[in-house]
Write an enzyme that holds these catalytic residues in place. Sequence first.
Site, mmCIF file in Angstrom:
data_model
loop_
_atom_site.group_PDB
_atom_site.id
_atom_site.type_symbol
_atom_site.label_atom_id
_atom_site.label_comp_id
_atom_site.label_asym_id
_atom_site.label_seq_id
_atom_site.Cartn_x
_atom_site.Cartn_y
_atom_site.Cartn_z
ATOM 1 N N PRO A 1 12.349 110.150 134.938
ATOM 2 C CA PRO A 1 11.531 109.375 135.872
ATOM 3 C C PRO A 1 10.831 110.270 136.893
ATOM 4 O O PRO A 1 11.372 111.291 137.299
ATOM 5 C CB PRO A 1 12.549 108.481 136.589
ATOM 6 C CG PRO A 1 13.755 108.488 135.751
ATOM 7 C CD PRO A 1 13.748 109.745 134.960
ATOM 8 N N GLY A 2 9.635 109.865 137.256
ATOM 9 C CA GLY A 2 8.935 110.541 138.336
ATOM 10 C C GLY A 2 8.312 111.867 137.998
ATOM 11 O O GLY A 2 7.909 112.624 138.881
ATOM 12 N N THR A 3 8.216 112.187 136.716
ATOM 13 C CA THR A 3 7.657 113.490 136.365
ATOM 14 C C THR A 3 6.151 113.424 136.146
ATOM 15 O O THR A 3 5.540 114.419 135.778
ATOM 16 C CB THR A 3 8.319 114.043 135.100
ATOM 17 O OG1 THR A 3 8.416 113.010 134.137
ATOM 18 C CG2 THR A 3 9.697 114.585 135.411
ATOM 19 N N GLU B 1 34.561 124.536 155.006
ATOM 20 C CA GLU B 1 33.264 125.075 154.590
ATOM 21 C C GLU B 1 33.294 126.601 154.561
ATOM 22 O O GLU B 1 32.697 127.231 153.682
ATOM 23 C CB GLU B 1 32.141 124.587 155.510
ATOM 24 C CG GLU B 1 31.944 123.076 155.529
ATOM 25 C CD GLU B 1 31.747 122.462 154.151
ATOM 26 O OE1 GLU B 1 31.212 123.155 153.248
ATOM 27 O OE2 GLU B 1 32.162 121.306 153.961
HETATM 28 N N1 LIG Z 1 3.068 116.632 137.875
HETATM 29 C C1 LIG Z 1 2.760 116.006 139.009
HETATM 30 N N2 LIG Z 1 1.763 116.469 139.777
HETATM 31 C C2 LIG Z 1 1.455 115.831 140.919
HETATM 32 N N3 LIG Z 1 2.068 114.736 141.367
HETATM 33 C C3 LIG Z 1 3.070 114.228 140.661
HETATM 34 C C4 LIG Z 1 3.461 114.845 139.436
HETATM 35 N N4 LIG Z 1 4.467 114.135 138.930
HETATM 36 C C5 LIG Z 1 4.694 113.109 139.767
HETATM 37 N N5 LIG Z 1 3.872 113.163 140.816
HETATM 38 C C6 LIG Z 1 3.848 112.239 141.954
HETATM 39 O O1 LIG Z 1 4.839 111.266 141.748
HETATM 40 C C7 LIG Z 1 4.286 109.971 141.648
HETATM 41 C C8 LIG Z 1 5.010 109.177 140.588
HETATM 42 O O2 LIG Z 1 4.761 109.732 139.320
HETATM 43 P P1 LIG Z 1 4.591 108.838 138.038
HETATM 44 O O3 LIG Z 1 4.628 107.397 138.394
HETATM 45 O O4 LIG Z 1 3.422 109.320 137.289
HETATM 46 O O5 LIG Z 1 5.901 109.233 137.282
HETATM 47 P P2 LIG Z 1 6.433 108.676 135.918
HETATM 48 O O6 LIG Z 1 6.851 109.828 135.118
HETATM 49 O O7 LIG Z 1 5.461 107.734 135.332
HETATM 50 O O8 LIG Z 1 7.703 107.941 136.421
HETATM 51 P P3 LIG Z 1 8.446 106.684 135.818
HETATM 52 O O9 LIG Z 1 9.061 107.147 134.553
HETATM 53 O O10 LIG Z 1 9.443 106.400 136.890
HETATM 54 O O11 LIG Z 1 7.404 105.634 135.665
HETATM 55 C C9 LIG Z 1 2.831 110.193 141.320
HETATM 56 O O12 LIG Z 1 2.043 109.161 141.826
HETATM 57 C C10 LIG Z 1 2.546 111.498 142.024
HETATM 58 O O13 LIG Z 1 2.241 111.291 143.365
HETATM 59 ZN ZN LIG Z 2 34.469 121.220 149.787
#
Ligand SMILES: Nc1ncnc2c1ncn2[C@@H]1O[C@H](COP(=O)(O)OP(=O)(O)OP(=O)(O)O)[C@@H](O)[C@H]1O
Ligand SMILES: [Zn+2]
Length: 647
Positions: free
Chosen positions: A196-198, A417
């Site tokens: 997610p979020g890549t 720590e």
């Molecule tokens: N490679 C990247 N370059 C620049 N910004 C990024 C990149 N990857 C993610 N982001 C930032 O993170 C936000 C979320 O990414 P995005 O929704 O495309 O991820 P996703 O892989 O589709 O996630 P999901 O699987 O959760 O849908 C984007 O709108 C952007 O702002």
């Molecule tokens: Zn510890």
Amino acid sequence: MAKNLILWLVIAVVLMSVFQSFGTNSNSAKGQVDYTTFVRQIGQDQIKEVRFNDREITVTKRDNASYVTYLPVANDPKLLDDLINANVQVQGTPPEEPSLLASIFISWFPMLLLIGVWIFFMRQMQGGGGKGAMSFGKSKARMMGEDQIKTTFADVAGCDEAKEDVKELVDYLRDPSRFQKLGGKIPTGVLMVGPPGTGKTLLAKAIAGEAKVPFFTISGSDFVEMFVGVGASRVRDMFEQAKKAAPCIIFIDEIDAVGRQRGAGVGGGHDEREQTLNQMLVEMDGFEGNEGIIVIAATNRPDVLDPALLRPGRFDRQVVVGLPDVRGREQILKVHMRKVPLDGDVNPSLIARGTPGFSGADLANLVNEAALFAARGDKRTVSMVEFELAKDKIMMGAERKSMVMSEEQKASTAYHEAGHAIIGRLVPDHDPVYKVSIIPRGRALGVTMYLPEQDRVSHSREFLESMISSLYGGRLAEELIYGREKVSTGASNDIERATDIARKMVTQWGFSDKLGPLLYAEDEGEVFLGRSVTQSKHMSDDTAKLIDTEVRILIDRNYQRARQILVDNMDIMHAMKDALMKYETIDAGQIDDLMERKSEIRPPKGWIDDGDTLRNAPETELAPDEPVGDGIDALSEKDDTDSKPQA
Ligand SMILES: Nc1ncnc2c1ncn2[C@@H]1O[C@H](COP(=O)(O)OP(=O)(O)OP(=O)(O)O)[C@@H](O)[C@H]1O
Ligand SMILES: [Zn+2]
């Protein structure tokens, strides 16, 4: 929608009252009794005589009292029999037909009500209507016209391979006919795979932006409905819309919601989903008219997809969008930093180094958090200090300044720590300890942070053993200082992680000489629940025992090594505890001084020695800056704040 239903009810009530008043217009001088009472009185033999006048009945009782009542709208087929049985004199005849209006009403009312309810629900499901009542099976895809899309490849950073993979699609979309003339294989489906979020959505949108074609987006879960056939018709509708807009891109996020292997559902009854999936397969095969439509689907679980989806002609191309590496993170940071006013000291590469495991979305969030910190501090620009704060917040949760810790608690956390930090500094091949803090954050009481030289993609045996030693450092320090009886539960997460590493070394990574380089554990990340419960089917009891022994030996060895190191460096431990009590957070330079047994340790960077703990911007050329959540000590039993080392 609710209005609709109410409207029907109002109509019904009005109609009812019209019927009621129908026969009521004459003879109102006499008393009126309702029909049920009349029927009861027949049964009780109180009635002497009745006279029918259309729907009006004049009743004379045996005591000579008389009143008027009315036939119900639906007539009463039993009435005559009842009257005869009760020996009542009957004059005139009741009308055979119910009144015309009544019959219409009776036959239509339930229908009307049903239709009303049906429309009501459809509107509900439609989620906001506007499209009229019959758009139930319409797709929920949102379309963005070519001029609405501002995203280009420049906005997507740190995944150059993936970008390279999809460049060809842009060429194709710009001029589909050219490809066809050359007889080239026309791509139809692309599966984007990654955590997610890549940036999968972002990349898909950038393709549309570069090719200047419309972009339809829909989530796999939007197809999932409770009524059979709805999802399938949505799929059909979506492709129809897309055909009209071709060349264009359809982006299906979370395709696994519809694309899961057929027949894999627990308890069956997945007809609807399967129909939807089948419809999608049919559309993907696209006999005619699919030219110029590229379907891009995203998932982070390609393993659960139905194999039929991955066949040639469907999603036969996979583009992997993985987590960014150091360079990728730096580029992504730069992309997002374009939008905020930066201080001159901000060094993206330094931040990138300290954020292994961050996705693009995490990094976007980091920049945003930093900007928020700056805004809160009424600053004009965002400096390294804010990035530092934002990073700590994202990695370890917000500081819990309000949490009151007694002096003893602080001291024991400081020893704990210090134990981690000293071992971390003195065992071979360990990530350098860069920061130690006893400020509670999230569920952690204190934290020791390490800064890896580069992202580690695999780990050596030496590194892993060192890791086990440093994880036990915290607990050992407490034990050496306070005695076995006073050791706290604060080390439960350390123990869990150390055991986990040791077990994996033996069962997965082949580091045990006795067991050899074999896989003894079943693969983690199983799709099906319940698998891990019945773990290690192929293992004899002897093997299981041997595994336990080997894990035990590995842990004992590293535990003893850690213990010896702490015993030999007691003086450093006391000094570090004192420094932590004074400064709460100590940095790499201070740790250096402590390890070298300097009598006077330098104050932390930016420390103004009047009790003010405010940190200042660290020098940029110096490495020790970016933390990796590690050695975090849980307050409670379970702690998921940090990342585990992965081989
Ligand atoms: N490679 C990247 N370059 C620049 N910004 C990024 C990149 N990857 C993610 N982001 C930032 O993170 C936000 C979320 O990414 P995005 O929704 O495309 O991820 P996703 O892989 O589709 O996630 P999901 O699987 O959760 O849908 C984007 O709108 C952007 O702002
Ligand atoms: Zn510890």
